[in-house]
Design a protein around this motif. Sequence first.
Motif, mmCIF file in Angstrom:
data_model
loop_
_atom_site.group_PDB
_atom_site.id
_atom_site.type_symbol
_atom_site.label_atom_id
_atom_site.label_comp_id
_atom_site.label_asym_id
_atom_site.label_seq_id
_atom_site.Cartn_x
_atom_site.Cartn_y
_atom_site.Cartn_z
ATOM 1 N N ALA A 1 1.980 2.214 -1.808
ATOM 2 C CA ALA A 1 0.631 2.492 -2.688
ATOM 3 C C ALA A 1 -0.416 2.875 -2.000
ATOM 4 C CB ALA A 1 0.624 1.193 -3.554
ATOM 5 N N PRO A 2 -1.375 3.468 -2.615
ATOM 6 C CA PRO A 2 -2.796 3.773 -1.745
ATOM 7 C C PRO A 2 -3.223 2.345 -1.329
ATOM 8 C CG PRO A 2 -2.651 4.912 -3.741
ATOM 9 C CD PRO A 2 -1.632 4.047 -3.786
ATOM 10 N N GLN A 3 -4.188 2.414 -0.232
ATOM 11 C CA GLN A 3 -4.757 1.357 0.191
ATOM 12 C C GLN A 3 -5.949 0.964 -0.605
ATOM 13 O OE1 GLN A 3 -3.620 -0.082 3.270
ATOM 14 N NE2 GLN A 3 -2.082 1.412 2.816
ATOM 15 N N PRO A 4 -6.204 -0.301 -0.545
ATOM 16 C CA PRO A 4 -7.702 -0.806 -1.518
ATOM 17 C C PRO A 4 -8.892 -0.096 -0.703
ATOM 18 C CG PRO A 4 -6.757 -2.476 -0.031
ATOM 19 C CD PRO A 4 -5.582 -1.427 0.203
ATOM 20 N N GLU A 5 -9.742 0.030 -1.765
ATOM 21 C CA GLU A 5 -11.175 0.358 -1.264
ATOM 22 C C GLU A 5 -11.574 -0.574 -0.130
ATOM 23 O OE1 GLU A 5 -13.797 1.314 -4.440
ATOM 24 O OE2 GLU A 5 -12.454 2.625 -5.555
ATOM 25 N N ASP A 6 -11.567 -1.544 -0.348
ATOM 26 C CA ASP A 6 -12.236 -2.548 0.691
ATOM 27 C C ASP A 6 -11.208 -3.331 1.179
ATOM 28 O OD1 ASP A 6 -13.578 -4.190 2.075
ATOM 29 O OD2 ASP A 6 -14.676 -5.163 0.411
ATOM 30 N N THR B 1 -2.612 -13.064 3.260
ATOM 31 C CA THR B 1 -3.189 -11.758 4.221
ATOM 32 C C THR B 1 -2.807 -10.310 3.386
ATOM 33 O OG1 THR B 1 -0.999 -11.854 5.351
ATOM 34 C CG2 THR B 1 -2.946 -13.165 6.291
ATOM 35 N N ARG B 2 -3.591 -9.406 3.724
ATOM 36 C CA ARG B 2 -3.051 -8.001 3.308
ATOM 37 C C ARG B 2 -3.150 -7.185 4.582
ATOM 38 N NH1 ARG B 2 -7.846 -6.825 1.737
ATOM 39 N NH2 ARG B 2 -7.557 -7.447 -0.341
ATOM 40 N N TRP B 3 -1.789 -6.508 4.601
ATOM 41 C CA TRP B 3 -1.771 -5.593 5.730
ATOM 42 C C TRP B 3 -1.176 -4.315 5.515
ATOM 43 C CZ3 TRP B 3 3.575 -4.980 5.585
ATOM 44 C CH2 TRP B 3 4.246 -5.783 5.117
ATOM 45 N N SER B 4 -0.919 -3.276 6.325
ATOM 46 C CA SER B 4 -0.516 -2.218 5.990
ATOM 47 C C SER B 4 0.403 -1.442 7.205
ATOM 48 C CB SER B 4 -1.288 -1.007 5.883
ATOM 49 O OG SER B 4 -1.945 -0.772 7.114
ATOM 50 N N ASP C 1 -1.263 7.421 9.489
ATOM 51 C CA ASP C 1 -1.820 6.572 8.478
ATOM 52 C C ASP C 1 -1.097 5.985 7.789
ATOM 53 O OD1 ASP C 1 -4.299 7.735 8.876
ATOM 54 O OD2 ASP C 1 -3.997 9.441 7.453
ATOM 55 N N PRO C 2 -1.354 4.841 6.983
ATOM 56 C CA PRO C 2 -0.275 3.769 6.250
ATOM 57 C C PRO C 2 0.142 4.490 4.925
ATOM 58 C CG PRO C 2 -2.399 3.288 5.860
ATOM 59 C CD PRO C 2 -2.918 4.294 6.985
ATOM 60 N N GLU C 3 1.505 4.002 4.718
ATOM 61 C CA GLU C 3 2.084 4.168 3.345
ATOM 62 C C GLU C 3 2.177 3.431 2.522
ATOM 63 O OE1 GLU C 3 5.811 6.573 3.611
ATOM 64 O OE2 GLU C 3 5.626 6.710 5.798
ATOM 65 N N LEU C 4 2.177 2.023 2.965
ATOM 66 C CA LEU C 4 2.457 0.997 2.246
ATOM 67 C C LEU C 4 1.216 -0.077 2.448
ATOM 68 C CD1 LEU C 4 3.490 -1.392 4.145
ATOM 69 C CD2 LEU C 4 5.655 -0.129 4.118
ATOM 70 N N VAL C 5 1.144 -1.040 1.329
ATOM 71 C CA VAL C 5 0.088 -2.110 1.293
ATOM 72 C C VAL C 5 1.086 -3.348 1.433
ATOM 73 C CG1 VAL C 5 -1.692 -3.510 0.313
ATOM 74 C CG2 VAL C 5 -1.649 -0.843 0.205
#
Length: 520
Positions: A259-264, A296-299, A214-218
């Motif tokens: 940080a936590p991942q965004p909800e959407d 763009t948003r990525w993880s 699972d991701p750790e960063l945004v």
Amino acid sequence: MERTDVIVVGAGPTGLFLASELALRGVRTTVLERLAEPDPTIKSGSINVASAEILDRRGLLPAAEEVQRRRLAEAKGFTGGRSNRTVRELTDAASQASRRFPVLGHFAGIMFQHDLVDQDDPVLAAHTAVANGILVPQHDLELLLGDHCARLGVEIRRGVEVRDLRSAGAGLDDDADVVVETSAGDFGAGWVVAADGGRSVVRKRLGVDFVGTDPELVGYQAIADFDDPSELRRGWNWTPRGIYTYGPVPGRILVARFAPQPEDKNAPVTVDELQSAVRDVTGVPVTITGLRGRATRWSDNARQARAYRRGRVLLAGDAAHVHSPFSAQGLNLGIGDAVNLGWKLAATVQGHAPAGLLDTYHDERHPIGAWVLDWTRAQVALMRGDERTARLREVVGDELFAVPGATNRMIALSSGILQRYDVADDASDPIGSIAGDVELGSGTRLADHAHDGRFVLVDRSADGRYSDAAAGMDDRVACVADPDVTQPSLFVRPDGIIAWADVSDHARKLLDVAIQRWLG
């Protein structure tokens, strides 16, 4: 219902290059792409040496070099004529009479230093011909490959959304045609390749496990307009909240925070969201006044398909593996998938592939993908903002990377030139490695003879004893006479991998074995 030999889902770099490889070998190919136009969103900023060599082998190096010249000029403009170290080194390399290995990139934000690289290292010295064609951003690469596909007659259907697929037989595991259901109707094909990204509709329909961490960063990347960016430091910078880089082109910002991942995750990135992330990580109260294009948003979500093939459907690029985008590893990994799969699938479609050839796609590429996932995970671990990790970065950057041999090794790994495959039962160097720069007595290079996607047999024997091994295979093997007994003869696959070399007392017999194994 329209039917073709192969349907490629996705017109990103992986899908486009794969389609061009199939077309080179006479395979009818249709590319289905959801977007109406090539995506101009800023993504990867360059390709690695292994990818540039792939372009070179298809005659696309001059186009890549033209992109790099333009990008270097833009970077100089960003600094008012004063270029940063990377730009200076690439510009200097371009003006060198003798070729040099391009020093570009980083590990976890620790830049590779030009003055610590031993250019006499034979590993690096064998891969210098493409030095002026690596600064190729993803959007430019897509345009370049789109033109290449157009010249080869590949049909690219844009604005077509793939919704499902089914077998023309009893199930997708059958040896039967595949029907692709789309917004533009049904398309039929003997084979389908999913190159439709990390959220691949095709992979999900296949039910292939996508396993990993699972991701750790945004992270965010954009070209933005700032009211006053003067306090943003150029280059890579670590902070307690994450890591960021500003430049080298005007307005380019990349920021990643733990940080936590965004909800959407699919929601468009707003100016406010990007500004909040930039302020949080950099500690600078900047104001973003607008975006040029889409942010763009990525993880660092790192996952890989357990299998790259189910029946007549295969996975490539991000559809087969995802991870953090640092150092453009995903782009390069996808191009590597495409060049490995293209000739194997073409031979299968045309009915002359030896038994099990297509299975070697998974066997060869899956371990490479797993290694890249671990390579990117290690970088994320080294980017954390706590004090202990900061001390570890100092050890890695100031101590380990200060050793020329260590720097050479890290650059070679990140550039992709150390990839090896198990291609022979009795293999020794250089068998299984990438051919790199092979100059011939005629003044040409091996890459010049690979533009049409055939195998290349370089016969350096004094009496031409090896060329007859490929007699009657002119449609699949380019035989090049280059008498030079001081250098080994080579049999090179279409993906640039050396499948045989004259390095054994039984060389002629082993050449027959190699030809049988890879061409049937």
